[in-house]
Write a protein that holds these residues in place. Structure first.
Motif, PDB file in Angstrom:
ATOM      1  N   THR A  43      30.044 -70.393 -48.395  1.00 53.97           N
ATOM      2  CA  THR A  43      30.679 -69.148 -48.817  1.00 53.97           C
ATOM      3  C   THR A  43      31.652 -68.715 -47.722  1.00 53.97           C
ATOM      4  O   THR A  43      31.277 -68.620 -46.552  1.00 53.97           O
ATOM      5  CB  THR A  43      29.620 -68.060 -49.049  1.00 53.97           C
ATOM      6  OG1 THR A  43      28.729 -68.507 -50.091  1.00 53.97           O
ATOM      7  CG2 THR A  43      30.262 -66.749 -49.469  1.00 53.97           C
ATOM      8  N   LYS A  85      35.783 -67.608 -53.369  1.00 53.84           N
ATOM      9  CA  LYS A  85      34.430 -67.207 -52.989  1.00 53.84           C
ATOM     10  C   LYS A  85      33.816 -68.233 -52.048  1.00 53.84           C
ATOM     11  O   LYS A  85      33.132 -67.881 -51.088  1.00 53.84           O
ATOM     12  CB  LYS A  85      33.556 -67.054 -54.233  1.00 53.84           C
ATOM     13  CG  LYS A  85      32.075 -66.765 -53.946  1.00 53.84           C
ATOM     14  CD  LYS A  85      31.895 -65.431 -53.262  1.00 53.84           C
ATOM     15  CE  LYS A  85      30.421 -65.122 -53.015  1.00 53.84           C
ATOM     16  NZ  LYS A  85      29.675 -64.879 -54.266  1.00 53.84           N
ATOM     17  N   GLU A  95      36.183 -72.576 -54.792  1.00 51.15           N
ATOM     18  CA  GLU A  95      35.614 -71.965 -55.985  1.00 51.15           C
ATOM     19  C   GLU A  95      35.934 -70.471 -55.993  1.00 51.15           C
ATOM     20  O   GLU A  95      35.923 -69.817 -54.942  1.00 51.15           O
ATOM     21  CB  GLU A  95      34.097 -72.177 -56.019  1.00 51.15           C
ATOM     22  CG  GLU A  95      33.692 -73.649 -56.012  1.00 51.15           C
ATOM     23  CD  GLU A  95      32.192 -73.861 -55.928  1.00 51.15           C
ATOM     24  OE1 GLU A  95      31.481 -72.882 -55.586  1.00 51.15           O
ATOM     25  OE2 GLU A  95      31.735 -74.980 -56.202  1.00 51.15           O
ATOM     26  N   TYR A  96      36.197 -69.928 -57.179  1.00 47.51           N
ATOM     27  CA  TYR A  96      36.596 -68.529 -57.327  1.00 47.51           C
ATOM     28  C   TYR A  96      35.660 -67.821 -58.304  1.00 47.51           C
ATOM     29  O   TYR A  96      35.182 -68.421 -59.265  1.00 47.51           O
ATOM     30  CB  TYR A  96      38.033 -68.429 -57.853  1.00 47.51           C
ATOM     31  CG  TYR A  96      39.069 -69.076 -56.961  1.00 47.51           C
ATOM     32  CD1 TYR A  96      39.830 -68.316 -56.081  1.00 47.51           C
ATOM     33  CD2 TYR A  96      39.272 -70.449 -56.992  1.00 47.51           C
ATOM     34  CE1 TYR A  96      40.770 -68.905 -55.254  1.00 47.51           C
ATOM     35  CE2 TYR A  96      40.211 -71.056 -56.168  1.00 47.51           C
ATOM     36  CZ  TYR A  96      40.953 -70.284 -55.309  1.00 47.51           C
ATOM     37  OH  TYR A  96      41.882 -70.885 -54.484  1.00 47.51           O
ATOM     38  N   ASP A  97      35.424 -66.541 -58.054  1.00 47.99           N
ATOM     39  CA  ASP A  97      34.696 -65.708 -58.998  1.00 47.99           C
ATOM     40  C   ASP A  97      35.692 -65.001 -59.903  1.00 47.99           C
ATOM     41  O   ASP A  97      36.755 -64.560 -59.447  1.00 47.99           O
ATOM     42  CB  ASP A  97      33.863 -64.649 -58.264  1.00 47.99           C
ATOM     43  CG  ASP A  97      32.578 -65.219 -57.690  1.00 47.99           C
ATOM     44  OD1 ASP A  97      32.161 -66.310 -58.138  1.00 47.99           O
ATOM     45  OD2 ASP A  97      31.998 -64.571 -56.805  1.00 47.99           O
ATOM     46  N   GLU A  98      35.333 -64.868 -61.178  1.00 43.62           N
ATOM     47  CA  GLU A  98      36.192 -64.120 -62.098  1.00 43.62           C
ATOM     48  C   GLU A  98      36.150 -62.629 -61.776  1.00 43.62           C
ATOM     49  O   GLU A  98      37.136 -61.918 -61.938  1.00 43.62           O
ATOM     50  CB  GLU A  98      35.764 -64.364 -63.544  1.00 43.62           C
ATOM     51  CG  GLU A  98      35.956 -65.802 -64.001  1.00 43.62           C
ATOM     52  CD  GLU A  98      37.394 -66.272 -63.878  1.00 43.62           C
ATOM     53  OE1 GLU A  98      38.295 -65.502 -64.246  1.00 43.62           O
ATOM     54  OE2 GLU A  98      37.603 -67.406 -63.395  1.00 43.62           O
ATOM     55  N   SER A  99      34.988 -62.159 -61.313  1.00 49.19           N
ATOM     56  CA  SER A  99      34.841 -60.778 -60.856  1.00 49.19           C
ATOM     57  C   SER A  99      34.781 -60.806 -59.334  1.00 49.19           C
ATOM     58  O   SER A  99      33.803 -61.262 -58.745  1.00 49.19           O
ATOM     59  CB  SER A  99      33.570 -60.152 -61.430  1.00 49.19           C
ATOM     60  OG  SER A  99      33.453 -58.797 -61.038  1.00 49.19           O
ATOM     61  N   VAL A 100      35.830 -60.339 -58.704  1.00 47.11           N
ATOM     62  CA  VAL A 100      35.994 -60.465 -57.252  1.00 47.11           C
ATOM     63  C   VAL A 100      35.231 -59.355 -56.539  1.00 47.11           C
ATOM     64  O   VAL A 100      35.426 -58.168 -56.820  1.00 47.11           O
ATOM     65  CB  VAL A 100      37.491 -60.398 -56.885  1.00 47.11           C
ATOM     66  CG1 VAL A 100      37.665 -60.398 -55.377  1.00 47.11           C
ATOM     67  CG2 VAL A 100      38.233 -61.560 -57.518  1.00 47.11           C
ATOM     68  N   ASN A 101      34.364 -59.745 -55.619  1.00 50.96           N
ATOM     69  CA  ASN A 101      33.600 -58.789 -54.815  1.00 50.96           C
ATOM     70  C   ASN A 101      34.405 -58.438 -53.562  1.00 50.96           C
ATOM     71  O   ASN A 101      34.735 -59.316 -52.768  1.00 50.96           O
ATOM     72  CB  ASN A 101      32.244 -59.400 -54.436  1.00 50.96           C
ATOM     73  CG  ASN A 101      31.326 -58.414 -53.756  1.00 50.96           C
ATOM     74  OD1 ASN A 101      31.696 -57.774 -52.784  1.00 50.96           O
ATOM     75  ND2 ASN A 101      30.120 -58.297 -54.279  1.00 50.96           N
ATOM     76  N   ASP A 104      33.070 -59.452 -50.019  1.00 50.76           N
ATOM     77  CA  ASP A 104      33.419 -60.823 -49.645  1.00 50.76           C
ATOM     78  C   ASP A 104      34.882 -60.927 -49.230  1.00 50.76           C
ATOM     79  O   ASP A 104      35.214 -61.544 -48.207  1.00 50.76           O
ATOM     80  CB  ASP A 104      33.163 -61.777 -50.818  1.00 50.76           C
ATOM     81  CG  ASP A 104      31.687 -62.003 -51.082  1.00 50.76           C
ATOM     82  OD1 ASP A 104      30.891 -61.890 -50.136  1.00 50.76           O
ATOM     83  OD2 ASP A 104      31.327 -62.290 -52.238  1.00 50.76           O
ATOM     84  N   GLN A 139      34.548 -54.007 -57.127  1.00 51.14           N
ATOM     85  CA  GLN A 139      34.859 -55.289 -57.754  1.00 51.14           C
ATOM     86  C   GLN A 139      36.105 -55.165 -58.613  1.00 51.14           C
ATOM     87  O   GLN A 139      36.374 -54.106 -59.189  1.00 51.14           O
ATOM     88  CB  GLN A 139      33.693 -55.772 -58.632  1.00 51.14           C
ATOM     89  CG  GLN A 139      32.408 -56.076 -57.873  1.00 51.14           C
ATOM     90  CD  GLN A 139      31.316 -56.591 -58.785  1.00 51.14           C
ATOM     91  OE1 GLN A 139      31.574 -57.251 -59.784  1.00 51.14           O
ATOM     92  NE2 GLN A 139      30.071 -56.289 -58.435  1.00 51.14           N
ATOM     93  N   ASP A 141      38.803 -57.557 -61.445  1.00 50.12           N
ATOM     94  CA  ASP A 141      39.054 -58.747 -62.246  1.00 50.12           C
ATOM     95  C   ASP A 141      40.105 -59.599 -61.547  1.00 50.12           C
ATOM     96  O   ASP A 141      41.159 -59.092 -61.168  1.00 50.12           O
ATOM     97  CB  ASP A 141      39.541 -58.347 -63.640  1.00 50.12           C
ATOM     98  CG  ASP A 141      39.722 -59.542 -64.556  1.00 50.12           C
ATOM     99  OD1 ASP A 141      40.792 -60.197 -64.463  1.00 50.12           O
ATOM    100  OD2 ASP A 141      38.813 -59.822 -65.343  1.00 50.12           O
TER     101      ASP A 141
END
Length: 224
Positions: A43, A85, A95-101, A104, A139, A141
């Protein structure tokens, strides 16, 4: 020298390093003892180059491992202005999250800024959020850049203050600090006065520790 060749005066955090945690000569997220398995993902918000640099200098981290970690952090490609992410060391892809924290994202931006890396797009995003809304949500999008939660976080604001200071953006740091203070408990009758986001005798430790670190840095720069 102590056990396993570790210098006897090595700081406590040096002992987190375990060669079992290596996968493709990269320190990944975890090592599963029962299955003798090291995660195939690191991560990005775990790659604190200042800590890794200290470990390398104390001779408890190999130079090649250090270089690999630095490369993964610095070469991370943005997607619509956001950091990945994580990085899969076996697939050699981010790798990517669709919902960005944003916790992070803020950590990655801070670590890159501290190492002299480029964070221009993320800085522009944070500045726009503060200019347009006066706040940053938890968070977003990744495609629309619209918030998908309503909550704010003192931990996020603390990280963003430190990130802006690392980038030399003192005015933006102070704007974010002002928003952070909105979440501070105040009043002589409040037994938790000075704490952050304490409700019904409950809070999150990082919502208090990170603002304290941010305040310390602002005081060091004589901004407060």
């Amino acid at each position: 020298m102590g056990q396993n060749g570790i210098p006897g005066d090595c700081p406590a955090y040096c002992f987190i390093y375990d060669r079992n945690n290596l996968n493709e000569n990269v320190l990944t997220d975890f090592y599963e003892t029962n299955d003798d398995y090291a995660s195939d993902v690191i991560t990005l918000s775990y790659i604190d180059m200042q800590a890794l640099r200290r470990m390398r200098d104390e001779r408890v981290l190999d130079q090649q491992i250090y270089d690999n970690m630095e490369r993964i952090l610095e070469e991370a490609p943005l997607r619509n202005g956001f950091f990945p992410k994580g990085y899969n060391v076996e697939e050699t892809e981010y790798e990517y999250d669709e919902s960005v924290n944003i916790v992070d994202q803020s950590l990655v931006a801070l670590y890159r800024a501290q190492s002299g890396g480029q964070t221009t797009d993320f800085l522009a995003f944070i500045r726009k959020e503060m200019d347009d809304h006066g706040q940053v949500f938890g968070q977003y999008d990744i495609e629309t850049k619209e918030e998908n939660v309503e909550y704010e976080s003192p931990a996020i604001y603390g990280l963003l203050v430190m990130y802006c200071l690392a980038e030399g953006e003192e005015e933006l740091a102070m704007d974010i600090f002002d928003r952070l203070k909105v979440h501070q408990n105040s009043g002589n009758s409040d037994q938790y006065a000075g704490g952050y986001s304490v409700y019904d005798d409950d809070t999150h430790v990082f919502d208090n520790l990170l603002p304290l670190l941010a305040e310390q840095q602002l005081r060091q720069k004589k901004l407060i």
